[in-house]
Design a protein around this motif. Sequence first.
Motif, mmCIF file in Angstrom:
data_model
loop_
_atom_site.group_PDB
_atom_site.id
_atom_site.type_symbol
_atom_site.label_atom_id
_atom_site.label_comp_id
_atom_site.label_asym_id
_atom_site.label_seq_id
_atom_site.Cartn_x
_atom_site.Cartn_y
_atom_site.Cartn_z
ATOM 1 N N GLU A 61 0.815 -1.146 0.091
ATOM 2 C CA GLU A 61 0.128 0.098 0.009
ATOM 3 C C GLU A 61 0.775 1.321 0.076
ATOM 4 O O GLU A 61 0.486 2.173 -0.696
ATOM 5 C CB GLU A 61 -0.866 -0.222 1.253
ATOM 6 C CG GLU A 61 -2.144 -0.993 1.201
ATOM 7 C CD GLU A 61 -3.124 -0.879 2.279
ATOM 8 O OE1 GLU A 61 -3.959 -1.665 2.232
ATOM 9 O OE2 GLU A 61 -2.759 -0.003 3.157
ATOM 10 N N HIS A 76 -1.786 7.489 7.067
ATOM 11 C CA HIS A 76 -1.952 6.223 6.832
ATOM 12 C C HIS A 76 -0.810 5.298 7.084
ATOM 13 O O HIS A 76 -0.925 4.329 7.869
ATOM 14 C CB HIS A 76 -2.120 5.862 5.101
ATOM 15 C CG HIS A 76 -2.969 4.943 4.918
ATOM 16 N ND1 HIS A 76 -3.957 4.803 3.947
ATOM 17 C CD2 HIS A 76 -2.849 3.433 5.287
ATOM 18 C CE1 HIS A 76 -4.415 3.450 3.930
ATOM 19 N NE2 HIS A 76 -3.732 2.755 4.783
ATOM 20 N N HIS A 80 -0.435 2.006 10.199
ATOM 21 C CA HIS A 80 0.167 0.792 9.690
ATOM 22 C C HIS A 80 1.202 0.416 10.911
ATOM 23 O O HIS A 80 1.492 -0.584 11.580
ATOM 24 C CB HIS A 80 0.845 0.631 8.628
ATOM 25 C CG HIS A 80 -0.154 0.628 7.361
ATOM 26 N ND1 HIS A 80 0.221 0.998 6.107
ATOM 27 C CD2 HIS A 80 -1.270 0.528 7.267
ATOM 28 C CE1 HIS A 80 -0.711 0.870 5.212
ATOM 29 N NE2 HIS A 80 -1.670 0.679 5.929
ATOM 30 N N HIS A 110 -9.863 -0.279 9.487
ATOM 31 C CA HIS A 110 -8.931 0.201 8.689
ATOM 32 C C HIS A 110 -9.213 0.376 7.218
ATOM 33 O O HIS A 110 -9.013 1.397 6.404
ATOM 34 C CB HIS A 110 -7.536 -0.317 8.922
ATOM 35 C CG HIS A 110 -6.413 0.281 7.909
ATOM 36 N ND1 HIS A 110 -5.765 1.397 8.373
ATOM 37 C CD2 HIS A 110 -5.855 -0.360 6.809
ATOM 38 C CE1 HIS A 110 -4.892 1.811 7.812
ATOM 39 N NE2 HIS A 110 -4.907 0.729 6.718
ATOM 40 N N ASP A 115 -8.245 2.490 3.757
ATOM 41 C CA ASP A 115 -7.862 1.758 2.576
ATOM 42 C C ASP A 115 -8.805 2.301 1.487
ATOM 43 O O ASP A 115 -8.510 2.398 0.388
ATOM 44 C CB ASP A 115 -7.709 0.264 2.605
ATOM 45 C CG ASP A 115 -6.594 -0.089 3.422
ATOM 46 O OD1 ASP A 115 -5.615 0.858 3.894
ATOM 47 O OD2 ASP A 115 -6.434 -1.325 4.013
HETATM 48 FE FE FE2 Z 1 -3.683 0.491 4.895
#
Ligand code: FE2
Length: 131
Positions: A61, A76, A80, A110, A115
């Motif tokens: 990602e 973001h 993570h 999430h 996402d």
């Molecule tokens: Fe993500």
Amino acid sequence: MPVQWTNDLAVGITEIDDQHKELFRRINDLLEAADRGKDRGEIDKFVAFLQNHLVTHFATEEKYMLRYGYPHYTRHKARHTLFIMHFTGMKRGNPIASIAQYTTDWLLDHIDKADKALGAFLTSIQTKKAA
Ligand SMILES: [Fe+2]
């Protein structure tokens, strides 16, 4: 309870969606191993396997975010990183059901909150390119 990937979790980028499906499979494998009464050493391998997949997935990602100049990259990526920190702390001494539930809940939230926004951004770029 096994977790199931469903269409409403799709972010629209095949590689990311496939990895999300794979993560759910790994969670189910872990739960199954625990149900079958495997010893902790064996189960720890499933936990490590899941963690490796999570790390690889986040890197995928983040690769997309950097490649296409995603404006929320820092925020973001921080989510993570924070999750992996919690996961790493949690995997020591917690029941498998709790680890699996925590991971599932986090992933569902999430995917929905972060996402999908990334997927929409990437899809809009691809659409612009194709136009
Ligand atoms: Fe993500």
